[in-house]
Design a protein around this motif. Structure first.
Motif, PDB file in Angstrom:
ATOM      1  N   VAL A   1       0.837  -1.203   0.000  1.00  0.00           N
ATOM      2  CA  VAL A   1       0.000   0.000   0.000  1.00  0.00           C
ATOM      3  C   VAL A   1       0.873   1.254   0.000  1.00  0.00           C
ATOM      4  CG1 VAL A   1      -1.718   1.310   1.311  1.00  0.00           C
ATOM      5  CG2 VAL A   1      -1.935  -1.172   1.096  1.00  0.00           C
ATOM      6  N   ILE A   2       1.958   1.228   0.765  1.00  0.00           N
ATOM      7  CA  ILE A   2       2.882   2.366   0.795  1.00  0.00           C
ATOM      8  C   ILE A   2       3.450   2.624  -0.596  1.00  0.00           C
ATOM      9  CG2 ILE A   2       5.133   3.143   1.651  1.00  0.00           C
ATOM     10  CD1 ILE A   2       4.450   1.624   4.283  1.00  0.00           C
ATOM     11  N   ALA A   3       3.835   1.557  -1.294  1.00  0.00           N
ATOM     12  CA  ALA A   3       4.398   1.705  -2.641  1.00  0.00           C
ATOM     13  C   ALA A   3       3.374   2.280  -3.611  1.00  0.00           C
ATOM     14  CB  ALA A   3       4.903   0.354  -3.145  1.00  0.00           C
ATOM     15  N   LEU A   4       2.119   1.877  -3.476  1.00  0.00           N
ATOM     16  CA  LEU A   4       1.079   2.405  -4.356  1.00  0.00           C
ATOM     17  C   LEU A   4       0.838   3.890  -4.105  1.00  0.00           C
ATOM     18  CD1 LEU A   4      -1.437  -0.572  -4.244  1.00  0.00           C
ATOM     19  CD2 LEU A   4      -0.276   0.288  -6.292  1.00  0.00           C
ATOM     20  N   ALA A   5       0.987   4.307  -2.855  1.00  0.00           N
ATOM     21  CA  ALA A   5       0.750   5.711  -2.517  1.00  0.00           C
ATOM     22  C   ALA A   5       1.956   6.593  -2.801  1.00  0.00           C
ATOM     23  CB  ALA A   5       0.360   5.827  -1.042  1.00  0.00           C
ATOM     24  N   ASP A   6       3.155   6.016  -2.763  1.00  0.00           N
ATOM     25  CA  ASP A   6       4.379   6.803  -2.931  1.00  0.00           C
ATOM     26  C   ASP A   6       5.311   6.101  -3.918  1.00  0.00           C
ATOM     27  OD1 ASP A   6       6.708   8.248  -2.783  1.00  0.00           O
ATOM     28  OD2 ASP A   6       6.725   8.398  -0.596  1.00  0.00           O
ATOM     29  N   PRO A   7       5.361   6.565  -5.167  1.00  0.00           N
ATOM     30  CA  PRO A   7       6.212   5.922  -6.180  1.00  0.00           C
ATOM     31  C   PRO A   7       7.699   5.950  -5.847  1.00  0.00           C
ATOM     32  CG  PRO A   7       4.603   7.388  -7.206  1.00  0.00           C
ATOM     33  CD  PRO A   7       4.548   7.656  -5.734  1.00  0.00           C
ATOM     34  N   THR A   8       8.112   6.807  -4.903  1.00  0.00           N
ATOM     35  CA  THR A   8       9.524   6.851  -4.532  1.00  0.00           C
ATOM     36  C   THR A   8       9.896   5.731  -3.567  1.00  0.00           C
ATOM     37  OG1 THR A   8       9.215   8.329  -2.620  1.00  0.00           O
ATOM     38  CG2 THR A   8       9.488   9.358  -4.788  1.00  0.00           C
ATOM     39  N   LEU A   9       8.905   4.946  -3.137  1.00  0.00           N
ATOM     40  CA  LEU A   9       9.164   3.843  -2.209  1.00  0.00           C
ATOM     41  C   LEU A   9       8.675   2.531  -2.817  1.00  0.00           C
ATOM     42  CD1 LEU A   9       8.109   5.557   1.143  1.00  0.00           C
ATOM     43  CD2 LEU A   9      10.436   4.990   0.415  1.00  0.00           C
ATOM     44  N   PRO A  10       9.304   2.082  -3.904  1.00  0.00           N
ATOM     45  CA  PRO A  10       8.857   0.837  -4.543  1.00  0.00           C
ATOM     46  C   PRO A  10       9.021  -0.354  -3.610  1.00  0.00           C
ATOM     47  CG  PRO A  10      10.985   1.516  -5.417  1.00  0.00           C
ATOM     48  CD  PRO A  10      10.497   2.651  -4.562  1.00  0.00           C
ATOM     49  N   HIS A  11       8.274  -1.396  -3.930  1.00  0.00           N
ATOM     50  CA  HIS A  11       8.306  -2.623  -3.129  1.00  0.00           C
ATOM     51  C   HIS A  11       8.759  -3.776  -4.015  1.00  0.00           C
ATOM     52  CE1 HIS A  11       7.175  -5.695  -0.267  1.00  0.00           C
ATOM     53  NE2 HIS A  11       6.342  -6.246  -1.130  1.00  0.00           N
ATOM     54  N   PRO A  12       9.702  -4.616  -3.546  1.00  0.00           N
ATOM     55  CA  PRO A  12      10.431  -4.554  -2.278  1.00  0.00           C
ATOM     56  C   PRO A  12      11.522  -3.483  -2.344  1.00  0.00           C
ATOM     57  CG  PRO A  12      10.469  -6.782  -3.246  1.00  0.00           C
ATOM     58  CD  PRO A  12      10.042  -5.829  -4.316  1.00  0.00           C
ATOM     59  N   GLY A  13      11.653  -2.720  -1.277  1.00  0.00           N
ATOM     60  CA  GLY A  13      12.621  -1.644  -1.263  1.00  0.00           C
ATOM     61  C   GLY A  13      12.944  -1.217   0.150  1.00  0.00           C
ATOM     62  N   LEU A  14      13.072   0.095   0.343  1.00  0.00           N
ATOM     63  CA  LEU A  14      13.553   0.625   1.609  1.00  0.00           C
ATOM     64  C   LEU A  14      12.627   0.289   2.776  1.00  0.00           C
ATOM     65  CD1 LEU A  14      15.807   2.303   2.894  1.00  0.00           C
ATOM     66  CD2 LEU A  14      14.434   4.352   2.453  1.00  0.00           C
TER      67      LEU A  14
ATOM     68  N   GLY B   1      -5.476   3.952 -20.409  1.00  0.00           N
ATOM     69  CA  GLY B   1      -5.314   5.273 -19.808  1.00  0.00           C
ATOM     70  C   GLY B   1      -4.641   5.287 -18.459  1.00  0.00           C
ATOM     71  N   CYS B   2      -4.109   4.150 -18.022  1.00  0.00           N
ATOM     72  CA  CYS B   2      -3.445   4.098 -16.713  1.00  0.00           C
ATOM     73  C   CYS B   2      -2.191   4.968 -16.729  1.00  0.00           C
ATOM     74  CB  CYS B   2      -3.070   2.655 -16.371  1.00  0.00           C
ATOM     75  SG  CYS B   2      -2.122   2.492 -14.842  1.00  0.00           S
ATOM     76  N   ASP B   3      -2.074   5.833 -15.730  1.00  0.00           N
ATOM     77  CA  ASP B   3      -0.889   6.680 -15.619  1.00  0.00           C
ATOM     78  C   ASP B   3      -0.282   6.612 -14.221  1.00  0.00           C
ATOM     79  OD1 ASP B   3      -2.843   7.968 -14.212  1.00  0.00           O
ATOM     80  OD2 ASP B   3      -2.649   9.902 -15.235  1.00  0.00           O
ATOM     81  N   HIS B   4      -0.612   5.553 -13.476  1.00  0.00           N
ATOM     82  CA  HIS B   4      -0.093   5.409 -12.109  1.00  0.00           C
ATOM     83  C   HIS B   4       1.380   5.010 -12.184  1.00  0.00           C
ATOM     84  CE1 HIS B   4       0.445   4.337  -7.982  1.00  0.00           C
ATOM     85  NE2 HIS B   4      -0.841   4.453  -7.684  1.00  0.00           N
ATOM     86  N   PRO B   5       2.294   5.854 -11.697  1.00  0.00           N
ATOM     87  CA  PRO B   5       3.724   5.562 -11.858  1.00  0.00           C
ATOM     88  C   PRO B   5       4.171   4.273 -11.181  1.00  0.00           C
ATOM     89  CG  PRO B   5       3.387   7.440 -10.390  1.00  0.00           C
ATOM     90  CD  PRO B   5       2.068   7.142 -11.021  1.00  0.00           C
ATOM     91  N   THR B   6       3.624   3.959 -10.008  1.00  0.00           N
ATOM     92  CA  THR B   6       4.031   2.730  -9.322  1.00  0.00           C
ATOM     93  C   THR B   6       3.634   1.504 -10.128  1.00  0.00           C
ATOM     94  OG1 THR B   6       3.809   3.785  -7.150  1.00  0.00           O
ATOM     95  CG2 THR B   6       3.820   1.383  -7.199  1.00  0.00           C
ATOM     96  N   VAL B   7       2.422   1.518 -10.665  1.00  0.00           N
ATOM     97  CA  VAL B   7       1.929   0.387 -11.452  1.00  0.00           C
ATOM     98  C   VAL B   7       2.754   0.224 -12.722  1.00  0.00           C
ATOM     99  CG1 VAL B   7      -0.040  -0.531 -12.736  1.00  0.00           C
ATOM    100  CG2 VAL B   7      -0.409   0.612 -10.538  1.00  0.00           C
ATOM    101  N   LEU B   8       2.949   1.310 -13.444  1.00  0.00           N
ATOM    102  CA  LEU B   8       3.662   1.237 -14.720  1.00  0.00           C
ATOM    103  C   LEU B   8       5.132   0.875 -14.520  1.00  0.00           C
ATOM    104  CD1 LEU B   8       2.115   4.324 -16.565  1.00  0.00           C
ATOM    105  CD2 LEU B   8       1.395   1.926 -16.642  1.00  0.00           C
ATOM    106  N   ASP B   9       5.764   1.443 -13.502  1.00  0.00           N
ATOM    107  CA  ASP B   9       7.177   1.140 -13.249  1.00  0.00           C
ATOM    108  C   ASP B   9       7.373  -0.333 -12.895  1.00  0.00           C
ATOM    109  OD1 ASP B   9       7.824   3.742 -13.744  1.00  0.00           O
ATOM    110  OD2 ASP B   9       8.148   4.306 -11.649  1.00  0.00           O
ATOM    111  N   ALA B  10       6.450  -0.888 -12.113  1.00  0.00           N
ATOM    112  CA  ALA B  10       6.590  -2.280 -11.680  1.00  0.00           C
ATOM    113  C   ALA B  10       6.493  -3.252 -12.847  1.00  0.00           C
ATOM    114  CB  ALA B  10       5.525  -2.613 -10.640  1.00  0.00           C
ATOM    115  N   LEU B  11       5.811  -2.843 -13.918  1.00  0.00           N
ATOM    116  CA  LEU B  11       5.586  -3.740 -15.055  1.00  0.00           C
ATOM    117  C   LEU B  11       6.467  -3.403 -16.254  1.00  0.00           C
ATOM    118  CD1 LEU B  11       1.676  -3.837 -14.892  1.00  0.00           C
ATOM    119  CD2 LEU B  11       3.291  -5.459 -13.884  1.00  0.00           C
ATOM    120  N   SER B  12       7.359  -2.430 -16.092  1.00  0.00           N
ATOM    121  CA  SER B  12       8.188  -1.971 -17.209  1.00  0.00           C
ATOM    122  C   SER B  12       9.559  -2.633 -17.190  1.00  0.00           C
ATOM    123  CB  SER B  12       8.354  -0.446 -17.156  1.00  0.00           C
ATOM    124  OG  SER B  12       7.112   0.203 -17.309  1.00  0.00           O
TER     125      SER B  12
END
Length: 292
Positions: free
Chosen positions: A93-106, A253-264
């Motif tokens: 949930v934290i990762a979805l709310a804050d793209p600077t904290l991807p999961h698994p990460g800090l 039309g998805c532009d959620h950075p956490t979602v797109l980054d995780a699948l890129s």
């Protein structure tokens, strides 16, 4: 971003992760990082300096100061303040709310010592997630100094073997031995949840809300349109169709950075796994267990 520059600097020191602080003179006597989760709830980590003692707390919507979940010296042992699945849900949930904290990460790197494995946990899964979290730690490295002579050498000494380039420092904070040692999930030995002062109800409410947030996501907008494809990937265990899922989300039309980054690309398997599981509405670990 909830992580201060001082704490980021500290996390780039390998000694910090070993429970030793080599350079704390320029840091404040206490560092606090607050990870907002959902509905005004947050997980709060306080680090005392220079001792490195750590206190994990839970901040509730009605209060400004956290309630203590657990305390540990810098080098452990750590109490079982959280169960692994509780931390996993919150980190997602934290990762979805804050793209600077991807999961698994800090978040996992800092808080997972407070969530040691129990007899009911899949230790292979936990170790893989923790390893990915510690591998995600990166630091800036200075540019390599120019190698070679200042002036044109004699032909006899012009070969590169006479002017070896200095070893470039790694941007990865921890070496392989340190990652292996930290990734091994410790067993729960110190019990704090039996204490009558432990905030059971507040923590249960946080976890309930986090789980509800993850369940609700695949029902929203473009996620609902692509849920069948995400479900197919989760059920098959094959990440081959992740680019197709990314394309479908983008077209929708998805532009959620956490979602797109995780699948890129470049694809980080564990990051892609939890995102596909979430978009599919699948049980955590459904896809991930195929890749650990």
């Amino acid at each position: 971003m909830p992580v201060s520059e001082s704490l980021l600097h500290l996390t780039q020191d390998p000694q910090f992760w070993a429970g030793q602080l080599s350079e704390a003179d320029d840091l404040p006597p206490q560092l606090r990082v607050s990870f907002p989760v959902v509905g005004g709830y947050a997980l709060v980590l306080d680090i005392e300096l220079p001792s490195g003692e750590r206190t994990l707390g839970l901040r509730c919507p009605a209060s400004s100061e956290p309630v203590q979940l657990g305390w540990a010296p810098a080098d452990g042992p750590y109490p079982a303040a959280l169960q692994w699945w509780e931390l996993e849900s919150c980190a997602r949930v934290i990762a979805l709310a804050d793209p600077t904290l991807p999961h698994p990460g800090l978040v996992v790197a800092l808080l997972s010592p407070f969530a040691p494995a129990t007899a009911d946990d899949d230790v292979t899964w936990i170790a893989a997630v923790r390893e990915a979290a510690y591998r995600s730690l990166r630091r800036e490295v200075p540019a390599a100094a120019p190698a070679g002579p200042e002036q044109t050498p004699l032909p006899l000494f012009s070969d590169a073997q006479w002017w070896p380039a200095p070893a470039a420092p790694s941007p990865q904070v921890l070496d392989e031995a340190a990652i292996a040692a930290l990734s091994a999930p410790g067993r729960a030995t110190l019990t704090v949840r039996a204490d009558k002062r432990f905030p059971h109800e507040q923590l249960a409410e946080l976890v309930r809300r986090a789980a509800a947030e993850l369940r609700h996501l695949p029902q929203e907008d473009w996620y609902a349109q692509t849920r069948p494809l995400a479900r197919r990937i989760a059920d098959s265990g094959d990440l081959l169709f992740v680019p197709a899922l990314l394309g479908a989300l983008t077209e929708a039309g998805c532009d959620h950075p956490t979602v797109l980054d995780a699948l890129s690309e470049p694809l980080m398997p564990l990051e892609a796994c939890w995102m596909v599981e979430t978009l599919a509405g699948a049980e955590p670990g459904t896809l991930l267990r195929h890749h650990v």
